[in-house]
Write an enzyme that holds these catalytic residues in place. Structure first.
Site, short mmCIF file in Angstrom:
data_model
loop_
_atom_site.label_atom_id
_atom_site.label_comp_id
_atom_site.label_asym_id
_atom_site.label_seq_id
_atom_site.Cartn_x
_atom_site.Cartn_y
_atom_site.Cartn_z
NE ARG A 1 -1.45 -1.39 3.60
CZ ARG A 1 -1.44 -1.25 4.92
NH1 ARG A 1 -2.45 -0.68 5.54
NH2 ARG A 1 -0.41 -1.66 5.64
CD GLU A 2 0.84 4.98 -4.32
OE1 GLU A 2 0.66 6.16 -4.00
OE2 GLU A 2 0.82 4.58 -5.49
CG LEU B 1 -15.60 -3.34 6.16
CD1 LEU B 1 -16.17 -4.15 7.32
CD2 LEU B 1 -16.52 -3.48 4.93
CB ALA C 1 -18.50 4.65 3.96
CB CYS D 1 -3.46 -0.40 -7.40
SG CYS D 1 -1.75 0.07 -7.18
C1 UGA Z 1 -3.69 -1.11 -3.10
C2 UGA Z 1 -3.71 -2.38 -2.23
O1 UGA Z 1 -4.21 -2.04 -0.91
C3 UGA Z 1 -2.31 -2.97 -2.10
O2 UGA Z 1 -2.36 -4.20 -1.36
C4 UGA Z 1 -1.79 -3.26 -3.52
O3 UGA Z 1 -0.49 -3.80 -3.48
C5 UGA Z 1 -1.76 -1.96 -4.30
O4 UGA Z 1 -3.10 -1.44 -4.36
C6 UGA Z 1 -1.25 -2.29 -5.69
O5 UGA Z 1 -1.90 -3.05 -6.43
O6 UGA Z 1 -0.11 -1.92 -6.00
P1 UGA Z 1 -3.05 1.45 -2.68
O7 UGA Z 1 -3.63 1.71 -4.04
O8 UGA Z 1 -1.74 2.04 -2.33
O9 UGA Z 1 -2.90 -0.13 -2.43
O10 UGA Z 1 -4.06 2.05 -1.61
P2 UGA Z 1 -5.19 1.51 -0.63
O11 UGA Z 1 -4.79 1.80 0.75
O12 UGA Z 1 -5.57 0.12 -0.92
O13 UGA Z 1 -6.40 2.48 -1.00
C7 UGA Z 1 -6.99 2.48 -2.30
C8 UGA Z 1 -8.20 3.39 -2.33
O14 UGA Z 1 -9.26 2.85 -1.58
C9 UGA Z 1 -7.95 4.79 -1.76
O15 UGA Z 1 -8.58 5.74 -2.59
C10 UGA Z 1 -8.60 4.74 -0.40
O16 UGA Z 1 -9.03 5.99 0.07
C11 UGA Z 1 -9.76 3.82 -0.68
N1 UGA Z 1 -10.26 3.14 0.55
C12 UGA Z 1 -9.50 2.22 1.18
C13 UGA Z 1 -11.52 3.44 1.02
O17 UGA Z 1 -12.27 4.28 0.45
N2 UGA Z 1 -11.99 2.78 2.14
C14 UGA Z 1 -11.22 1.86 2.79
O18 UGA Z 1 -11.72 1.30 3.80
C15 UGA Z 1 -9.96 1.58 2.30
#
Ligand code: UGA
Length: 433
Positions: free
Chosen positions: A154-155, A253, A255, A263
């Site tokens: 995750r970033e 989870l 929202a 990604c």
């Molecule tokens: C995601 C995956 O979490 C990593 O495991 C994966 O390695 C990476 O993609 C990739 O394929 O390289 P990332 O894109 O850095 O990582 O960010 P996330 O923390 O997963 O968040 C993604 C999006 O979902 C963000 O816009 C975040 O705000 C949103 N999100 C996340 C929500 O709206 N609610 C949540 O509960 C979690």
């Protein structure tokens, strides 16, 4: 072990630095001479907490170096990682594999002795087979194995995710390659990290299935949030109530305005295309993609709602532009849909983000401010798009005095509705009817 890492983007740089920190000898390679020159001077091209210190230490201790020339590094390497970009191909959503193919061609001409070629880039099922064909054609007598080893970083938490992963997935049937991969990840045995060995295609699919599932989980709670608003329930309590069930789990989870980033949007779309081509369509994921796109666009409407539907001549203060906190990444950020929609409705936007410097090019007409209080000054409404820590404990009385009208739209639920109302704000958030 000697490692060559092709591509010093986000994944290549973090993985290369972490492998070096494990004690391996790593050369990170990139065609971009400017980037390599900057890295050699200790300049890190991305914002990732802890990465500058990690790179600095490993360079100083002689385990990590940077080069534009792949020749020596690949010739000497036990493992060559392909960590180049696989962006969405414009127009059709398929992953663009041209960088991966070019890397395979280049490696083929340089390998010496048994070499494991490891794909870290996120690539559609079957790409490992293509890489194998390319290398074999270019170098018929080469001794090599192609392995899939997807990343789950995750970033903002990438170093932690690399060093303390829930699991490592390795896709290969080649016993010599398995031994090399075991050796590379041996430092993780201490924390008993499961290493899941699978076939190569299975491993490629695991990566997409993981991201698609997480995107689906977020989209699920976002829809439940809308329902909560309609029936007077609280999505955070629903999330807690279901998340304590271990079969569901409490992560992902929260929202919000819809998922963004480099990604989930790209990988869900690519998986949808793969599934359609294989005549095994993933209707759940197709719908997830559609719901998320619509959701991001609809968020501006929530700001209009608190201002009685009319944004003409109104000043909107925006807090947070990156797709999530602790990154400078603007790719597919919800702000890129929300801000232009606010402007299209006649609003003037002033914004602050601690790291989202690229937004200046991506969001014309926005006044970029030096801090959160400057961004809320004179605003008819403030919208919180990204939940940076520094927005969680704002001096609310100061903020209220600075604003023209005390309207707050909190798309990340970082404040409590009762508290905000008690302080005299007109407050709207997600799924807390
Ligand atoms: C995601 C995956 O979490 C990593 O495991 C994966 O390695 C990476 O993609 C990739 O394929 O390289 P990332 O894109 O850095 O990582 O960010 P996330 O923390 O997963 O968040 C993604 C999006 O979902 C963000 O816009 C975040 O705000 C949103 N999100 C996340 C929500 O709206 N609610 C949540 O509960 C979690």
């Amino acid at each position: 072990m000697r490692v060559a890492m092709i591509g010093t983007g986000y994944v290549g740089l973090v993985s290369g630095a972490c492998f070096a920190d494990f004690g391996h000898d790593v050369v990170c390679i990139d065609k971009d001479a400017g980037k390599i020159a900057r890295l050699k001077q200790g300049e890190i091209p991305i914002f990732e907490p802890g990465l500058d210190a990690l790179v600095e230490r490993n360079v100083r201790e002689g385990r990590l170096s940077f080069s534009v020339d792949a020749a020596d590094a690949v010739r000497n390497a036990d493992a060559v990682f392909i960590a180049v970009g696989t962006p969405s191909r414009r127009g059709d959503g398929y992953a663009d594999l041209s960088y991966v193919h070019a890397a395979a061609e280049e490696i083929a001409g340089l390998m010496d002795g048994f070499t494991v070629i490891v794909t870290k880039s996120t690539v559609p099922v079957g790409t490992g087979d293509e890489i194998e064909d390319i290398v074999r054609k270019a170098s018929p007598n080469a001794d090599f194995a192609v392995v899939s080893n997807p990343e789950f970083l995750r970033e903002g938490a990438a170093i932690e995710d690399f060093k303390r992963p829930d699991r490592v997935v390795v896709g290969t049937d080649d016993e010599r390659a398995k031994a090399v991969m075991n050796e590379l990840y041996r430092p993780l045995f201490l924390n008993e990290t499961p290493i899941v060995f699978t076939g190569r295609r299975t491993s490629e699919l695991i990566k997409y299935a993981a991201n698609a599932f997480l995107a689906l989980k977020i989209t699920f709670i976002n829809e439940i949030a809308d329902l909560c608003e309609a029936v007077g329930a609280d999505v955070q309590q629903v999330a807690r109530g279901i998340g304590l069930d271990k079969r569901i789990g409490n992560k992902f989870l929260n929202a919000g305005p819809g998922y963004g980033g480099s990604c989930f949007p790209k990988d869900t779309l690519a998986l949808v295309r793969t599934a359609q081509d294989a005549k095994a369509p993933l209707r759940l994921i197709e719908t997830t993609v559609e719901i998320n796109d619509v959701r991001k666009k609809a968020m501006a409407g929530r700001v209009a709602d608190v201002l009685e539907g009319d944004l003409t001549g109104k000043v909107i203060g925006v807090l947070g532009l990156t797709f999530k906190p602790n990154t400078d990444d603007m790719r597919d950020a919800p702000s890129l849909d929300i801000v232009p929609a606010l402007q299209a409705m006649g609003a003037t936007v002033q914004a602050y983000d601690p790291e989202g410097h690229e937004a200046r090019q991506m969001l014309p007409g926005v006044a970029f401010k030096a801090g959160p209080y400057e961004a809320v000054e004179g605003a008819d409404a403030v919208v919180i798009i990204t939940e940076w820590d520094q927005f969680r404990a704002l001096d609310l009385d100061r903020m209220k005095t600075l604003m023209k009208s005390p309207n707050v739209v909190d798309l990340r639920n970082i404040y409590r509705p009762d508290d905000m109302r008690a302080r005299g704000f007109r407050y709207s958030s997600i799924g807390r009817g």
